[in-house]
Design an enzyme around this catalytic site. Structure first.
Site, PDB file in Angstrom:
ATOM      1  N   LEU A 189       3.513   6.423  -1.962  1.00 42.42           N
ATOM      2  CA  LEU A 189       4.676   7.263  -2.246  1.00 42.42           C
ATOM      3  C   LEU A 189       4.727   7.633  -3.716  1.00 42.42           C
ATOM      4  O   LEU A 189       5.136   8.749  -4.077  1.00 42.42           O
ATOM      5  CB  LEU A 189       5.955   6.561  -1.804  1.00 42.42           C
ATOM      6  CG  LEU A 189       6.191   6.557  -0.291  1.00 42.42           C
ATOM      7  CD1 LEU A 189       7.402   5.703   0.064  1.00 42.42           C
ATOM      8  CD2 LEU A 189       6.386   7.966   0.241  1.00 42.42           C
ATOM      9  N   VAL A 193       0.836  -1.201   0.000  1.00 41.84           N
ATOM     10  CA  VAL A 193       0.000   0.000   0.000  1.00 41.84           C
ATOM     11  C   VAL A 193       0.872   1.254   0.000  1.00 41.84           C
ATOM     12  O   VAL A 193       0.625   2.213  -0.752  1.00 41.84           O
ATOM     13  CB  VAL A 193      -0.966  -0.003   1.210  1.00 41.84           C
ATOM     14  CG1 VAL A 193      -1.737   1.317   1.282  1.00 41.84           C
ATOM     15  CG2 VAL A 193      -1.946  -1.168   1.114  1.00 41.84           C
ATOM     16  N   CYS A 194       1.916   1.259   0.808  1.00 45.32           N
ATOM     17  CA  CYS A 194       2.791   2.428   0.893  1.00 45.32           C
ATOM     18  C   CYS A 194       3.552   2.670  -0.404  1.00 45.32           C
ATOM     19  O   CYS A 194       3.880   3.813  -0.737  1.00 45.32           O
ATOM     20  CB  CYS A 194       3.781   2.266   2.047  1.00 45.32           C
ATOM     21  SG  CYS A 194       2.985   2.251   3.665  1.00 45.32           S
ATOM     22  N   THR A 195       3.832   1.612  -1.149  1.00 45.09           N
ATOM     23  CA  THR A 195       4.471   1.775  -2.458  1.00 45.09           C
ATOM     24  C   THR A 195       3.594   2.628  -3.364  1.00 45.09           C
ATOM     25  O   THR A 195       4.080   3.554  -4.030  1.00 45.09           O
ATOM     26  CB  THR A 195       4.741   0.397  -3.087  1.00 45.09           C
ATOM     27  OG1 THR A 195       5.646  -0.328  -2.246  1.00 45.09           O
ATOM     28  CG2 THR A 195       5.331   0.533  -4.485  1.00 45.09           C
TER      29      THR A 195
END
Length: 234
Positions: free
Chosen positions: A51, A46-48
């Protein structure tokens, strides 16, 4: 340990990023607004996407005088490898600093560790908070998301717009407000003060049953035009 909340000073992050070994958050932000994105760890799916989304919005942040900083509990070599993945996965290059906190000292100080969510080494991971920080380094707004829910970047941009508008003008923004839409006259202003501020016909009072037949010095729900609009836009 509890972390910073609204109107608290956001702690100055000093240490390493993928760009610098002597990063200083306050120096980086200068007189700009700031957004600090907390991530539980590198190479998280999810963080990929998040960002990459933040990187894609760099022109929008620049227009609003906002500087972005990421935060993850890994070292700089890990960050650099992850940033390569982010570019391939999303098509956008992360150019803003990604703060390194491999020993979780800063995460502990910020109070953002989730003891129920641990990495392969059994260490708690950070919650996925967003801090919007004013130029004076005070926290203006906080949002915290669970690991399974990606952040809404349209809302983050909208939040910056409403924070900047309401800091500079005597207004508040209603639910779901977007730039250009009507805003609310600041509640502390009396009707006389609102007239002095916005003009005789510069705002409209919402007729409400609770106020009917009363001689009031201040009606509580009053709308006016977005003060950032020029006359030709209204």
């Amino acid at each position: 340990m509890g972390g910073p909340t609204i109107n608290d000073a956001f702690p100055n992050l000093q240490g390493e990023t993928q760009i610098s070994k002597d990063f200083d958050l306050y120096e980086y932000l200068g007189d700009s607004w700031g957004i600090i994105f907390m991530h539980p760890g590198d190479f998280t799916p999810v963080c990929t996407t998040e960002l990459g989304a933040a990187a894609s919005l760099e022109p929008e942040f620049d227009k609003r005088n906002v500087k972005v900083c990421g935060f993850s509990c890994n070292d700089s070599s890990s960050h650099l490898e992850w940033i390569n993945d982010i570019k391939v996965a999303t098509g956008f290059q992360v150019n803003f600093p990604l703060f390194c906190d491999p020993d979780r000292a800063h995460a502990t100080n910020l109070g953002i560790l989730d003891e129920t969510n641990k990495d392969a080494k059994g260490l708690p991971m950070t919650v996925r908070s967003v801090y919007i920080v004013k130029p004076n380094k005070q926290v203006a707004l906080m949002m915290t998301y669970p690991a399974s829910s990606g952040r809404n970047f349209d809302e983050i941009i909208r939040a910056v717009d409403t924070l900047q508008l309401t800091q500079d003008h005597s207004v508040a923004t209603p639910a779901n407000w977007k730039p250009g839409e009507k805003v609310i006259v600041n509640f502390p202003l009396s009707d006389a003060a609102a007239t002095e501020k916005f003009g005789e016909d510069g705002y409209e009072v919402c007729k409400l049953p609770s106020e009917e037949g009363k001689d009031l010095a201040k009606h509580y729900l009053r709308f006016t035009e977005d003060p950032t609009l020029s006359n030709s836009d209204k």
